[in-house]
Write an enzyme that holds these catalytic residues in place. Structure first.
Site, PDB file in Angstrom:
ATOM      1  N   ASN A  23       4.898 108.538 -37.218  1.00  0.00           N
ATOM      2  CA  ASN A  23       5.697 107.335 -37.038  1.00  0.00           C
ATOM      3  C   ASN A  23       6.428 107.053 -38.336  1.00  0.00           C
ATOM      4  O   ASN A  23       5.872 107.246 -39.425  1.00  0.00           O
ATOM      5  CB  ASN A  23       4.809 106.133 -36.715  1.00  0.00           C
TER       6      ASN A  23
ATOM      7  N   ARG B 229       2.880 110.069 -30.490  1.00  0.00           N
ATOM      8  CA  ARG B 229       2.431 111.128 -31.405  1.00  0.00           C
ATOM      9  C   ARG B 229       1.427 112.056 -30.720  1.00  0.00           C
ATOM     10  O   ARG B 229       1.492 113.269 -30.887  1.00  0.00           O
ATOM     11  CB  ARG B 229       1.818 110.531 -32.670  1.00  0.00           C
TER      12      ARG B 229
END
Length: 97
Positions: free
Chosen positions: A40, A22
């Site tokens: 996620n 991320r």
């Protein structure tokens, strides 16, 4: 190719959680001047939604396919999406509800 803004959603699978994916995605998006988010998913994938030009989005997909050094990207699915105004303005890390 046009410079018109468009939005795409990318679903990245493989070894992509717990490896800084991320943060990598956010850095790439900021470098490419994209807006949107990354998060996620509970099924182990990473979802990225990005708003930009076709060239920016193509470059973004190439970076997602590569991923950070410790990741192992198996597949990137790309889907056309609508431009959601709430994501225009920044690229953020968010969380699956």
């Amino acid at each position: 190719m046009t410079d018109q803004q468009q939005a795409k959603r990318f679903l990245v699978s493989g070894f992509v959680q717990g490896v800084g994916f991320r943060y990598f995605t956010q850095r790439v998006a900021e470098r490419l001047n994209l807006h949107g988010y990354v998060r996620n998913l509970r099924d182990g994938r990473v979802e990225a939604y990005a708003i930009g030009t076709p060239k920016q989005l193509d470059d973004f997909r190439a970076e997602l396919q590569r991923g950070p050094l410790v990741a192992n990207v198996m597949k990137v699915i790309e889907e056309e999406d609508s431009i959601h105004p709430q994501y225009a303005g920044a690229f953020v890390i968010t969380y699956d509800a």
